[in-house]
Design a protein around this motif. Structure first.
Motif, PDB file in Angstrom:
ATOM      1  N   ASP A  67      11.312  -8.401  74.165  1.00 16.62           N
ATOM      2  CA  ASP A  67      12.157  -8.654  75.390  1.00 16.62           C
ATOM      3  C   ASP A  67      11.561  -9.630  76.383  1.00 16.62           C
ATOM      4  O   ASP A  67      12.140 -10.651  76.695  1.00 16.62           O
ATOM      5  N   ARG A  68      10.126  -9.594  76.794  1.00 16.03           N
ATOM      6  CA  ARG A  68       9.553 -10.197  77.576  1.00 16.03           C
ATOM      7  C   ARG A  68       9.144 -11.626  77.002  1.00 16.03           C
ATOM      8  O   ARG A  68       9.480 -12.546  77.626  1.00 16.03           O
ATOM      9  N   LEU A  69       9.000 -11.587  75.868  1.00 16.76           N
ATOM     10  CA  LEU A  69       8.658 -12.854  75.007  1.00 16.76           C
ATOM     11  C   LEU A  69       9.737 -13.772  75.066  1.00 16.76           C
ATOM     12  O   LEU A  69       9.514 -15.087  75.591  1.00 16.76           O
ATOM     13  N   ILE A 154      -4.090 -17.193  95.396  1.00 16.17           N
ATOM     14  CA  ILE A 154      -3.025 -16.059  95.740  1.00 16.17           C
ATOM     15  C   ILE A 154      -2.202 -16.406  94.543  1.00 16.17           C
ATOM     16  O   ILE A 154      -2.100 -17.052  93.674  1.00 16.17           O
ATOM     17  N   ARG A 155      -1.190 -15.398  94.419  1.00 15.15           N
ATOM     18  CA  ARG A 155      -0.105 -15.179  93.482  1.00 15.15           C
ATOM     19  C   ARG A 155       0.876 -16.065  94.019  1.00 15.15           C
ATOM     20  O   ARG A 155       1.274 -15.899  95.348  1.00 15.15           O
ATOM     21  N   GLY A 156       1.436 -17.140  93.443  1.00 18.21           N
ATOM     22  CA  GLY A 156       2.076 -18.113  93.952  1.00 18.21           C
ATOM     23  C   GLY A 156       3.742 -17.453  94.099  1.00 18.21           C
ATOM     24  O   GLY A 156       4.102 -16.394  93.621  1.00 18.21           O
ATOM     25  N   ASN A 198      -1.871  -7.823  95.688  1.00 19.29           N
ATOM     26  CA  ASN A 198      -0.907  -7.723  94.671  1.00 19.29           C
ATOM     27  C   ASN A 198      -1.284  -7.372  93.130  1.00 19.29           C
ATOM     28  O   ASN A 198      -0.569  -6.374  92.598  1.00 19.29           O
ATOM     29  N   THR A 199      -2.346  -7.853  92.661  1.00 23.00           N
ATOM     30  CA  THR A 199      -2.678  -7.642  91.250  1.00 23.00           C
ATOM     31  C   THR A 199      -3.922  -8.331  90.859  1.00 23.00           C
ATOM     32  O   THR A 199      -4.648  -8.694  91.962  1.00 23.00           O
ATOM     33  N   THR A 200      -4.389  -8.192  89.918  1.00 22.12           N
ATOM     34  CA  THR A 200      -5.584  -8.830  89.456  1.00 22.12           C
ATOM     35  C   THR A 200      -5.329 -10.037  88.772  1.00 22.12           C
ATOM     36  O   THR A 200      -4.139 -10.115  88.276  1.00 22.12           O
ATOM     37  N   ASN A 201      -6.490 -10.891  88.303  1.00 16.91           N
ATOM     38  CA  ASN A 201      -6.158 -11.892  87.397  1.00 16.91           C
ATOM     39  C   ASN A 201      -5.662 -11.716  86.004  1.00 16.91           C
ATOM     40  O   ASN A 201      -5.083 -12.525  85.264  1.00 16.91           O
ATOM     41  N   ALA A 202      -5.868 -10.450  85.580  1.00 20.05           N
ATOM     42  CA  ALA A 202      -5.416 -10.102  83.971  1.00 20.05           C
ATOM     43  C   ALA A 202      -4.844  -8.878  83.999  1.00 20.05           C
ATOM     44  O   ALA A 202      -4.499  -8.280  82.899  1.00 20.05           O
ATOM     45  N   CYS A 203      -4.641  -8.127  85.245  1.00 25.21           N
ATOM     46  CA  CYS A 203      -4.192  -6.462  84.880  1.00 25.21           C
ATOM     47  C   CYS A 203      -3.330  -6.385  86.364  1.00 25.21           C
ATOM     48  O   CYS A 203      -3.353  -6.971  87.341  1.00 25.21           O
ATOM     49  N   MET A 222       2.820 -10.043  87.158  1.00 23.08           N
ATOM     50  CA  MET A 222       3.494  -9.906  85.919  1.00 23.08           C
ATOM     51  C   MET A 222       4.199  -8.621  85.698  1.00 23.08           C
ATOM     52  O   MET A 222       3.779  -7.621  86.145  1.00 23.08           O
ATOM     53  N   ASN A 223       5.256  -8.685  84.964  1.00 22.41           N
ATOM     54  CA  ASN A 223       6.019  -7.413  84.618  1.00 22.41           C
ATOM     55  C   ASN A 223       5.371  -6.776  83.632  1.00 22.41           C
ATOM     56  O   ASN A 223       5.755  -6.612  82.463  1.00 22.41           O
ATOM     57  N   GLY A 224       4.130  -6.056  84.092  1.00 18.88           N
ATOM     58  CA  GLY A 224       3.483  -5.367  83.180  1.00 18.88           C
ATOM     59  C   GLY A 224       3.818  -4.181  82.502  1.00 18.88           C
ATOM     60  O   GLY A 224       4.626  -3.318  83.146  1.00 18.88           O
TER      61      GLY A 224
HETATM   62  C1  LIG Z   1      -1.818 -11.342  84.920  1.00 17.04           C
HETATM   63  C2  LIG Z   1      -1.594 -10.226  84.082  1.00 17.04           C
HETATM   64  N1  LIG Z   1      -1.443  -8.787  84.736  1.00 17.04           N
HETATM   65  C3  LIG Z   1      -1.089  -7.960  84.219  1.00 17.04           C
HETATM   66  C4  LIG Z   1      -1.048  -7.897  82.788  1.00 17.04           C
HETATM   67  C5  LIG Z   1      -0.722  -6.571  81.977  1.00 17.04           C
HETATM   68  O1  LIG Z   1       0.449  -6.424  81.440  1.00 17.04           O
HETATM   69  P1  LIG Z   1       0.676  -5.580  80.266  1.00 17.04           P
HETATM   70  O2  LIG Z   1       0.647  -4.151  80.847  1.00 17.04           O
HETATM   71  O3  LIG Z   1       2.248  -5.805  79.802  1.00 17.04           O
HETATM   72  O4  LIG Z   1      -0.355  -5.821  79.307  1.00 17.04           O
HETATM   73  C6  LIG Z   1      -1.256  -8.984  82.210  1.00 17.04           C
HETATM   74  C7  LIG Z   1      -1.396  -9.109  80.644  1.00 17.04           C
HETATM   75  O5  LIG Z   1      -1.090 -10.050  79.878  1.00 17.04           O
HETATM   76  C8  LIG Z   1      -1.683 -10.302  82.856  1.00 17.04           C
HETATM   77  O6  LIG Z   1      -1.907 -11.341  82.137  1.00 17.04           O
END
Ligand SMILES: Cc1ncc(COP(=O)(O)O)c(C=O)c1O
Length: 302
Positions: A67-69, A154-156, A198-203, A222-224
């Motif tokens: 869905d997300r892709l 920052i997150r834009g 807000n969030t981290t750079n990858a999670c 991101m809609n994690g």
């Molecule tokens: C910026 C960012 N936030 C959060 C996530 C985590 O998302 P998910 O739980 O869908 O892996 C990712 C994963 O690609 C990401 O790049």
């Protein structure tokens, strides 16, 4: 920093030197897996991707990833060229070629494809998308709770590069990560444009205060998929959970903090900007959520 770590750190696995990679319908050995220097992803970061995880022979939350892709591809007006079924069979073919069943991770990438000339306009991307799937043996290995540093990146807002998109171009996040590393941390804690955490750079990012779990409103991150699962698990297991604005003041004095992502599931945070969080170790609420998530994975990847 002597003991560098990252949330996407996996145990060394020599088998990953010999993986087979899907490139536009062909499955080729790693050394032969290449894309053109004219590829839109290489030139401009023009593409979208998903990180997926294989447990016990089943791709976790595959529908949500698809869905997300497809949502992201639609948002950037990228025609993937094959439908969901086609993408899923490419993933399964890659899995079969690699003979992987468990503890494997895939990065599934779709770019706007090869350009006729080295310029930005999508009109030069005429030969259809480039689709690549890299699968690796992957057992997360975290020597200690992660350290975060707040960074100026920052997150834009959604009207610049919507931070909800898993775009190929991650420069903002990469710069955030570099800044955190230079500050002696492992990963960057990013604020939104109001200054809320807000969030981290990858999670995605969570704190725990007095037994309740807090995460950002979901705007600007991101809609994690793991984030959503953690919220659902809290709601269905009597753990109070808020999606709300909160600041660094609330964060530094939290009892626990943790990150979520497909790769690491839930990663404990021990320190933020030099302040120890709780006792600096995996806390009881994070531990409980980790166990609930593990059971969920067992259930959906039976
Ligand atoms: C910026 C960012 N936030 C959060 C996530 C985590 O998302 P998910 O739980 O869908 O892996 C990712 C994963 O690609 C990401 O790049």
């Amino acid at each position: 920093m002597s003991d560098k770590t990252a949330t996407h750190q996996a145990r060394e696995d020599a088998r990953n030197n010999d993986i087979m990679i899907y490139v536009n319908g062909q499955i080729v050995p790693r050394a032969q897996a290449t894309v053109s220097v004219f590829d839109s992803g290489f030139m401009l970061g023009d593409g979208v991707w998903e990180g997926l995880r294989l447990y016990n022979g089943t791709w976790a939350f595959l529908d949500e990833h698809m869905d997300r892709l497809f949502e992201a591809a639609k948002a950037i007006d990228l025609d993937i060229g094959i439908d969901r079924k086609g993408i899923v069979s490419a993933l399964l073919e890659t899995q079969t070629a690699n003979n992987m069943q468990d503890n494997a991770h895939a990065r599934l990438m779709v770019t706007r494809g090869v350009k006729t000339r080295p310029f930005q306009h999508p009109i030069f991307s005429q030969s259809g998308p480039t689709i690549v799937i890299i699968m690796e043996h992957s057992l997360p290995k975290l020597p200690r709770p992660i350290r975060l540093a707040t960074v100026p990146h920052i997150r834009g807002l959604p009207m610049s590069q919507d931070p909800k998109l898993n775009s190929h171009s991650k420069l903002n996040c990469v710069l955030a990560c570099i800044a955190a590393e230079k500050a002696g941390a492992d990963e960057a804690l990013m604020l939104d444009h109001h200054g809320f955490v807000n969030t981290t750079n990858a999670c995605n990012f969570f704190i725990v205060r007095k037994g309740a779990v807090w995460t950002s409103t979901g705007d600007y991150c991101m809609n994690g998929i793991t984030r959503a699962k953690v919220i659902d698990l809290c709601q269905s297991n009597g753990i109070t959970v808020f999606e709300r604005n909160f600041s660094l003041v609330d964060t530094y004095s939290a009892d626990e903090a943790f990150l979520t992502g497909t790769f690491g599931a839930q990663t404990p945070v021990g320190e933020i900007d030099g302040r120890q969080i709780g006792n600096g170790e995996l806390g009881p609420v994070t531990k409980r959520i980790r166990e609930l998530y593990k059971s969920l994975i067992k259930q959906v990847c039976a």
